[in-house]
Write a protein that holds these residues in place. Structure first.
Motif, PDB file in Angstrom:
ATOM      1  N   ILE A   7      56.146  76.831  72.596  1.00  0.00           N
ATOM      2  CA  ILE A   7      54.976  76.590  73.450  1.00  0.00           C
ATOM      3  C   ILE A   7      55.400  76.739  74.896  1.00  0.00           C
ATOM      4  O   ILE A   7      56.497  76.314  75.273  1.00  0.00           O
ATOM      5  CB  ILE A   7      54.344  75.203  73.156  1.00  0.00           C
ATOM      6  N   TYR A  23      60.981  92.130  73.051  1.00  0.00           N
ATOM      7  CA  TYR A  23      61.016  91.238  71.891  1.00  0.00           C
ATOM      8  C   TYR A  23      61.438  91.995  70.631  1.00  0.00           C
ATOM      9  O   TYR A  23      61.981  91.387  69.692  1.00  0.00           O
ATOM     10  CB  TYR A  23      59.679  90.523  71.729  1.00  0.00           C
ATOM     11  N   GLY A  47      61.560  83.858  72.660  1.00  0.00           N
ATOM     12  CA  GLY A  47      61.759  82.796  73.644  1.00  0.00           C
ATOM     13  C   GLY A  47      62.956  81.948  73.225  1.00  0.00           C
ATOM     14  O   GLY A  47      63.562  82.171  72.171  1.00  0.00           O
ATOM     15  N   SER A  48      63.296  80.975  74.045  1.00  0.00           N
ATOM     16  CA  SER A  48      64.490  80.172  73.763  1.00  0.00           C
ATOM     17  C   SER A  48      64.233  79.094  72.705  1.00  0.00           C
ATOM     18  O   SER A  48      65.145  78.710  71.968  1.00  0.00           O
ATOM     19  CB  SER A  48      64.991  79.527  75.056  1.00  0.00           C
ATOM     20  N   THR A 107      53.972  81.841  83.783  1.00  0.00           N
ATOM     21  CA  THR A 107      54.781  82.433  82.716  1.00  0.00           C
ATOM     22  C   THR A 107      55.752  83.458  83.302  1.00  0.00           C
ATOM     23  O   THR A 107      56.921  83.519  82.893  1.00  0.00           O
ATOM     24  CB  THR A 107      53.856  83.096  81.676  1.00  0.00           C
ATOM     25  N   ASP A 150      54.613  88.470  69.594  1.00  0.00           N
ATOM     26  CA  ASP A 150      54.197  89.111  70.838  1.00  0.00           C
ATOM     27  C   ASP A 150      55.251  90.089  71.332  1.00  0.00           C
ATOM     28  O   ASP A 150      56.337  90.184  70.772  1.00  0.00           O
ATOM     29  CB  ASP A 150      53.868  88.044  71.910  1.00  0.00           C
ATOM     30  N   PRO A 157      62.837  78.818  69.614  1.00  0.00           N
ATOM     31  CA  PRO A 157      63.172  78.926  68.189  1.00  0.00           C
ATOM     32  C   PRO A 157      64.611  79.356  67.893  1.00  0.00           C
ATOM     33  O   PRO A 157      64.966  79.502  66.724  1.00  0.00           O
ATOM     34  CB  PRO A 157      62.182  79.987  67.671  1.00  0.00           C
ATOM     35  N   HIS A 207      50.700  77.751  76.552  1.00  0.00           N
ATOM     36  CA  HIS A 207      50.432  78.964  75.778  1.00  0.00           C
ATOM     37  C   HIS A 207      51.204  78.962  74.456  1.00  0.00           C
ATOM     38  O   HIS A 207      52.297  78.411  74.357  1.00  0.00           O
ATOM     39  CB  HIS A 207      50.696  80.252  76.585  1.00  0.00           C
ATOM     40  N   ARG A 230      63.922  84.087  84.444  1.00  0.00           N
ATOM     41  CA  ARG A 230      65.333  83.789  84.193  1.00  0.00           C
ATOM     42  C   ARG A 230      65.969  84.757  83.198  1.00  0.00           C
ATOM     43  O   ARG A 230      67.179  84.899  83.150  1.00  0.00           O
ATOM     44  CB  ARG A 230      65.498  82.342  83.708  1.00  0.00           C
TER      45      ARG A 230
HETATM   46  C1  GLP Z   1      57.452  82.842  75.789  1.00  0.00           C
HETATM   47  C2  GLP Z   1      56.949  83.490  74.486  1.00  0.00           C
HETATM   48  C3  GLP Z   1      56.367  82.444  73.582  1.00  0.00           C
HETATM   49  C4  GLP Z   1      57.211  81.221  73.721  1.00  0.00           C
HETATM   50  C5  GLP Z   1      56.984  80.602  75.055  1.00  0.00           C
HETATM   51  C6  GLP Z   1      57.995  79.558  75.427  1.00  0.00           C
HETATM   52  O1  GLP Z   1      57.300  83.586  76.906  1.00  0.00           O
HETATM   53  N1  GLP Z   1      56.070  84.560  74.602  1.00  0.00           N
HETATM   54  O2  GLP Z   1      56.286  82.944  72.275  1.00  0.00           O
HETATM   55  O3  GLP Z   1      56.889  80.290  72.728  1.00  0.00           O
HETATM   56  O4  GLP Z   1      56.873  81.594  76.050  1.00  0.00           O
HETATM   57  O5  GLP Z   1      59.214  80.152  75.811  1.00  0.00           O
HETATM   58  P1  GLP Z   1      60.588  79.418  75.678  1.00  0.00           P
HETATM   59  O6  GLP Z   1      60.771  79.129  74.239  1.00  0.00           O
HETATM   60  O7  GLP Z   1      61.621  80.384  76.180  1.00  0.00           O
HETATM   61  O8  GLP Z   1      60.485  78.183  76.499  1.00  0.00           O
END
Ligand code: GLP
Length: 259
Positions: free
Chosen positions: A133, A80, A37-38, A161, A67, A40, A138, A167
């Protein structure tokens, strides 16, 4: 829970990255739980900077991704497995043989998930789990009402989700509707957890995780039961916290021996 509120999103990655650098300095073969995800990306950028500056070596670090989508090829840019390879393994110089991602292409998903759990145990457990998150609360892909005892398994992604992650995919493509994710029980077994969040769209999920009742409606709230969690967020993600000033005060007055 330690709550760290940084003025900007860029500073979130630097502050959270410092926790990982501290761990790997003390334990060069640490086992990291790797989020995608974006959220980290700033952490990984900070770790890459520290490596380039010669401050740290990640060559012995081992990793387990949180995941994976089900049904897209490993070399798809949104898988991933691909993201972990290009954003983490290659820039940080991890040994690809010691970094695992759940196998979303496995013919026998149940066995693949069980093996993932046993591989984490065999590695000695996760020392530090990095988390983002979702706007719906989630963590990993443990959508609302995930069991707090859950282990790595297949999940159906929530419509929110799918919309949030659209995007990342070309218009013509659909976001996969299923995923494999470490369970909340898996995440809770990590010895340390660092969760990062940036932006106003995360403010409700952050407030529920930190200040809400512990309830599977907001999966991040399970972290209130973990003994070593650091939550690093920017001002926008902190904007719905009732006790934000108190968290700033506690952080500024952290005992010297804990810094
Ligand atoms: C994603 C990932 C998660 C992530 C969350 C937030 O889909 N599976 O591990 O923490 O949803 O995503 P983002 O960091 O892009 O906002």
């Amino acid at each position: 829970m330690e709550i760290v509120i940084m003025p900007t999103a860029a500073e979130v990655g630097i502050a959270a990255g410092a926790e990982i650098i501290r761990l790997v300095t003390a334990k060069p073969d640490a086992v990291l739980g790797l989020a995608t995800g974006s959220s980290p990306l700033g952490i990984y950028a900070e770790l890459a900077r520290a490596k380039a500056a010669g401050e740290i070596d990640f060559g012995l670090v081992r990793g387990f991704a949180l995941d994976e989508y089900v049904g897209i090829p490993m070399d798809h840019p949104q898988s991933y497995a691909y993201v972990i390879r290009t954003e983490v393994v290659e820039p940080l110089g991890l040994n690809p043989a010691t970094v695992q991602v759940p196998d979303g292409r496995a013919a026998d998903i149940l066995t693949a998930c069980e093996r993932y759990e046993s591989d984490i145990v065999a590695a000695g457990g996760i020392d530090l789990q990095i988390l983002g998150i979702g706007a719906n609360g989630h963590i990993g892909f443990n959508e609302p009402t995930s069991s707090f005892a859950s282990r790595t398994r297949i999940k159906t992604l929530a419509p929110q989700t799918l919309a949030d992650n659209a995007r990342f995919f070309d218009r013509a493509e659909k976001v996969p509707t299923h995923c494999l994710t470490q369970g909340l029980g898996t995440i809770m077994r990590a010895r340390q957890i660092v969760l990062v969040a940036q932006g106003e769209q995360k403010a409700d999920a952050v407030a529920a995780a930190i200040e809400g009742p512990v309830a599977s409606r907001w999966p991040g709230s399970v972290l209130q039961h973990h003994e070593h969690v650091t939550i690093v967020i920017d001002e926008a993600a902190a904007s719905k916290l009732e006790l934000a000033d108190y968290y700033r005060y506690v952080h500024e007055n952290k005992p010297v021996w804990q810094r």
